[in-house]
Write a protein that holds these residues in place. Structure first.
Motif, PDB file in Angstrom:
ATOM      1  N   MET A  35      -6.129 -10.685  10.329  1.00  0.00           N
ATOM      2  CA  MET A  35      -6.723  -9.633   9.487  1.00  0.00           C
ATOM      3  C   MET A  35      -6.466  -9.982   8.025  1.00  0.00           C
ATOM      4  SD  MET A  35      -6.257  -5.527   9.902  1.00  0.00           S
ATOM      5  CE  MET A  35      -6.889  -5.613  11.561  1.00  0.00           C
ATOM      6  N   SER A  36      -7.533 -10.149   7.264  1.00  0.00           N
ATOM      7  CA  SER A  36      -7.400 -10.645   5.901  1.00  0.00           C
ATOM      8  C   SER A  36      -7.162  -9.513   4.921  1.00  0.00           C
ATOM      9  CB  SER A  36      -8.661 -11.411   5.503  1.00  0.00           C
ATOM     10  OG  SER A  36      -9.792 -10.551   5.538  1.00  0.00           O
ATOM     11  N   GLY A  37      -6.552  -9.879   3.765  1.00  0.00           N
ATOM     12  CA  GLY A  37      -6.317  -8.919   2.699  1.00  0.00           C
ATOM     13  C   GLY A  37      -5.061  -8.110   2.914  1.00  0.00           C
ATOM     14  N   SER A  38      -4.541  -7.576   1.815  1.00  0.00           N
ATOM     15  CA  SER A  38      -3.318  -6.783   1.884  1.00  0.00           C
ATOM     16  C   SER A  38      -3.622  -5.369   2.357  1.00  0.00           C
ATOM     17  CB  SER A  38      -2.659  -6.728   0.510  1.00  0.00           C
ATOM     18  OG  SER A  38      -3.417  -5.905  -0.371  1.00  0.00           O
ATOM     19  N   PHE A  39      -2.583  -4.709   2.845  1.00  0.00           N
ATOM     20  CA  PHE A  39      -2.743  -3.321   3.270  1.00  0.00           C
ATOM     21  C   PHE A  39      -3.162  -2.443   2.101  1.00  0.00           C
ATOM     22  CE2 PHE A  39      -0.766   0.937   3.923  1.00  0.00           C
ATOM     23  CZ  PHE A  39      -1.603   1.364   4.937  1.00  0.00           C
ATOM     24  N   GLN A  40      -2.561  -2.674   0.945  1.00  0.00           N
ATOM     25  CA  GLN A  40      -2.890  -1.861  -0.225  1.00  0.00           C
ATOM     26  C   GLN A  40      -4.359  -1.980  -0.591  1.00  0.00           C
ATOM     27  OE1 GLN A  40      -1.117   0.393  -1.998  1.00  0.00           O
ATOM     28  NE2 GLN A  40       0.551   0.183  -0.504  1.00  0.00           N
ATOM     29  N   ASP A  41      -4.881  -3.204  -0.555  1.00  0.00           N
ATOM     30  CA  ASP A  41      -6.298  -3.396  -0.890  1.00  0.00           C
ATOM     31  C   ASP A  41      -7.190  -2.726   0.149  1.00  0.00           C
ATOM     32  OD1 ASP A  41      -5.653  -4.825  -3.136  1.00  0.00           O
ATOM     33  OD2 ASP A  41      -5.960  -6.786  -2.220  1.00  0.00           O
ATOM     34  N   TRP A  42      -6.847  -2.903   1.421  1.00  0.00           N
ATOM     35  CA  TRP A  42      -7.627  -2.263   2.476  1.00  0.00           C
ATOM     36  C   TRP A  42      -7.583  -0.747   2.343  1.00  0.00           C
ATOM     37  CZ3 TRP A  42      -5.921   1.012   6.466  1.00  0.00           C
ATOM     38  CH2 TRP A  42      -6.875   1.309   7.455  1.00  0.00           C
ATOM     39  N   MET A  43      -6.398  -0.189   2.099  1.00  0.00           N
ATOM     40  CA  MET A  43      -6.240   1.253   1.988  1.00  0.00           C
ATOM     41  C   MET A  43      -7.067   1.803   0.823  1.00  0.00           C
ATOM     42  SD  MET A  43      -2.734   3.503   1.567  1.00  0.00           S
ATOM     43  CE  MET A  43      -2.257   2.727   0.006  1.00  0.00           C
ATOM     44  N   LYS A  44      -6.996   1.134  -0.320  1.00  0.00           N
ATOM     45  CA  LYS A  44      -7.759   1.606  -1.482  1.00  0.00           C
ATOM     46  C   LYS A  44      -9.259   1.535  -1.222  1.00  0.00           C
ATOM     47  CE  LYS A  44      -4.214   0.404  -4.895  1.00  0.00           C
ATOM     48  NZ  LYS A  44      -3.842  -0.517  -6.007  1.00  0.00           N
ATOM     49  N   SER A  45      -9.681   0.512  -0.498  1.00  0.00           N
ATOM     50  CA  SER A  45     -11.103   0.385  -0.175  1.00  0.00           C
ATOM     51  C   SER A  45     -11.564   1.525   0.729  1.00  0.00           C
ATOM     52  CB  SER A  45     -11.356  -0.972   0.494  1.00  0.00           C
ATOM     53  OG  SER A  45     -12.693  -1.076   0.928  1.00  0.00           O
ATOM     54  N   VAL A  46     -10.777   1.835   1.765  1.00  0.00           N
ATOM     55  CA  VAL A  46     -11.133   2.930   2.672  1.00  0.00           C
ATOM     56  C   VAL A  46     -11.103   4.270   1.932  1.00  0.00           C
ATOM     57  CG1 VAL A  46     -10.426   4.222   4.724  1.00  0.00           C
ATOM     58  CG2 VAL A  46     -10.380   1.721   4.748  1.00  0.00           C
ATOM     59  N   GLN A  47     -10.092   4.479   1.122  1.00  0.00           N
ATOM     60  CA  GLN A  47      -9.986   5.737   0.379  1.00  0.00           C
ATOM     61  C   GLN A  47     -11.171   5.918  -0.558  1.00  0.00           C
ATOM     62  OE1 GLN A  47      -6.117   4.953  -1.269  1.00  0.00           O
ATOM     63  NE2 GLN A  47      -5.067   6.305   0.176  1.00  0.00           N
ATOM     64  N   ALA A  48     -11.519   4.863  -1.297  1.00  0.00           N
ATOM     65  CA  ALA A  48     -12.651   4.956  -2.230  1.00  0.00           C
ATOM     66  C   ALA A  48     -13.962   5.161  -1.483  1.00  0.00           C
ATOM     67  CB  ALA A  48     -12.724   3.689  -3.085  1.00  0.00           C
ATOM     68  N   LEU A 104      -2.638  -4.334  13.431  1.00  0.00           N
ATOM     69  CA  LEU A 104      -1.810  -4.433  12.219  1.00  0.00           C
ATOM     70  C   LEU A 104      -1.983  -3.217  11.318  1.00  0.00           C
ATOM     71  CD1 LEU A 104       0.026  -5.946  10.235  1.00  0.00           C
ATOM     72  CD2 LEU A 104      -2.034  -7.106   9.360  1.00  0.00           C
ATOM     73  N   ARG A 105      -3.219  -2.798  11.078  1.00  0.00           N
ATOM     74  CA  ARG A 105      -3.447  -1.677  10.151  1.00  0.00           C
ATOM     75  C   ARG A 105      -2.828  -0.383  10.687  1.00  0.00           C
ATOM     76  NH1 ARG A 105      -3.844  -4.942   6.196  1.00  0.00           N
ATOM     77  NH2 ARG A 105      -5.902  -5.802   5.723  1.00  0.00           N
ATOM     78  N   LEU A 106      -2.909  -0.153  11.991  1.00  0.00           N
ATOM     79  CA  LEU A 106      -2.287   1.039  12.554  1.00  0.00           C
ATOM     80  C   LEU A 106      -0.771   0.993  12.371  1.00  0.00           C
ATOM     81  CD1 LEU A 106      -4.324   1.569  15.855  1.00  0.00           C
ATOM     82  CD2 LEU A 106      -4.368   3.011  13.805  1.00  0.00           C
ATOM     83  N   ARG A 107      -0.165  -0.191  12.542  1.00  0.00           N
ATOM     84  CA  ARG A 107       1.277  -0.303  12.308  1.00  0.00           C
ATOM     85  C   ARG A 107       1.605  -0.035  10.843  1.00  0.00           C
ATOM     86  NH1 ARG A 107       0.774  -4.427  16.268  1.00  0.00           N
ATOM     87  NH2 ARG A 107       0.376  -6.035  14.688  1.00  0.00           N
ATOM     88  N   GLU A 108       0.781  -0.544   9.962  1.00  0.00           N
ATOM     89  CA  GLU A 108       1.027  -0.342   8.527  1.00  0.00           C
ATOM     90  C   GLU A 108       0.864   1.131   8.144  1.00  0.00           C
ATOM     91  OE1 GLU A 108      -0.274  -4.685   6.703  1.00  0.00           O
ATOM     92  OE2 GLU A 108      -1.839  -3.260   7.256  1.00  0.00           O
ATOM     93  N   ILE A 109      -0.045   1.832   8.796  1.00  0.00           N
ATOM     94  CA  ILE A 109      -0.192   3.269   8.531  1.00  0.00           C
ATOM     95  C   ILE A 109       1.049   4.026   9.008  1.00  0.00           C
ATOM     96  CG2 ILE A 109      -1.525   5.346   9.053  1.00  0.00           C
ATOM     97  CD1 ILE A 109      -4.001   3.513   9.277  1.00  0.00           C
ATOM     98  N   ALA A 110       1.614   3.631  10.154  1.00  0.00           N
ATOM     99  CA  ALA A 110       2.862   4.251  10.616  1.00  0.00           C
ATOM    100  C   ALA A 110       3.967   4.053   9.578  1.00  0.00           C
ATOM    101  CB  ALA A 110       3.273   3.666  11.961  1.00  0.00           C
ATOM    102  N   ASP A 111       4.034   2.864   9.004  1.00  0.00           N
ATOM    103  CA  ASP A 111       5.023   2.598   7.955  1.00  0.00           C
ATOM    104  C   ASP A 111       4.762   3.480   6.741  1.00  0.00           C
ATOM    105  OD1 ASP A 111       6.009   0.636   9.628  1.00  0.00           O
ATOM    106  OD2 ASP A 111       5.061  -1.020   8.558  1.00  0.00           O
TER     107      ASP A 111
END
Length: 296
Positions: free
Chosen positions: A1-14, A282-289
């Motif tokens: 899964m490419s890209g950082s969690f922060q970048d992915w999160m900001k993209s989904v939020q926006a 991975l993203r689900l684990r990062e959301i738990a964190d």
């Protein structure tokens, strides 16, 4: 899964912000006051945890982006409506939400009541208009969201919460309340994302259910910890309100340090539940964190 969690999160939020704005009536459409207040309540704030969960779970089932957009917006509309009603004087009577005046303060109580009602209705319209999902699957998604929002879910948990003020609940009773009040909608977000794509195996659905249960409780435990330890400016809402209102919380029952330890254990439980998915989760684990390690 490419890209950082922060970048992915900001993209989904926006993307969710843009989508929700498009799915709402414009503020200059009659009745203008109600539509402006709906936009005030929904847009421009919030962690968007539920949309993040929808998109992360949807990646596991190969869901269509348009279906995930509508599912994410719908579950966030239900969440926003619940906050508007929760803040009203007849409920928790709060004047601050996401760092700005609550809807009944910014407008008035009658408007806040209608905002909640209208956002709830709009959520089901948005989800019903998802034309990329097979009809039977779409009905299942609508049913799931309705159950999570109603007396067998969020509203039921809120009713128990209101009836529990000043009472000494057991840990099991507190957990049951929050599985309904907070956990049901978080679980719905995960399952909606999964349902928006291809069929998952029964074992995979069970794994997602176990994950959802863990993060649902963890979210509330952390909320209770933050209510006891953070200030209003950090939280964006009134700090210390649970104790002031004599509400049973994990901190009041277990104590602060055991509550922090419980949140960490639930984070580990969430990670363990996702083992069958490997790196795809991975993203689900990062959301738990994110849920457990957040500061607001």
């Amino acid at each position: 899964m490419s890209g950082s969690f922060q970048d992915w999160m900001k993209s989904v939020q926006a993307g969710t912000e843009t989508d929700m704005s498009a799915y709402l009536p414009a503020g200059d459409v009659v009745p203008t006051k109600l539509h402006a207040a709906m936009r005030y309540a929904l847009l421009g704030g919030g962690k968007r945890v539920r949309p993040l969960l929808v998109h992360a779970a949807g990646a596991l089932s190969g869901a269509d982006a348009r279906a995930l957009s509508r599912a994410a917006a719908a579950v966030e509309m239900i969440h926003a409506y619940s906050l508007v009603h929760d803040d009203m004087p007849c409920m928790d009577d709060d004047e601050l939400r996401r760092g700005k005046p609550t809807v009944h303060v910014a407008y008035d109580e009658a408007t806040a009541l209608l905002v909640g009602d209208a956002l709830q209705a709009q959520a089901f319209k948005v989800l019903a208009d998802a034309d990329t999902v097979p009809p039977a699957r779409q009905v299942a998604m609508l049913r799931l969201l309705a159950q999570a929002a109603g007396s067998a879910g969020m509203c039921g948990g809120q009713a128990i919460d209101l009836d529990s003020v000043g009472l000494a609940l057991s840990l099991e009773q507190l957990e049951r309340m929050h599985q309904l009040k907070t956990g049901a909608l978080l679980r719905a977000a995960v399952v909606l994302g999964a349902l928006a794509g291809k069929d998952l195996l029964p074992a995979e659905l069970q794994a997602l259910d176990d994950y959802s249960r863990a993060i649902g409780l963890a979210f509330q435990v952390v909320d209770d910890v933050l209510d006891a330890t953070a200030d209003s400016a950090t939280l964006g809402k009134t700090a210390g309100k649970d104790a002031a209102d004599n509400k049973p919380t994990y901190v009041s029952i277990l104590g602060l340090e055991p509550s922090i330890a419980l949140a960490e254990q639930l984070r580990q439980d969430a990670h363990a539940a996702l083992v069958p998915f490997g790196d795809n989760a991975l993203r689900l684990r990062e959301i738990a964190d994110l849920i457990v390690q957040r500061k607001a």
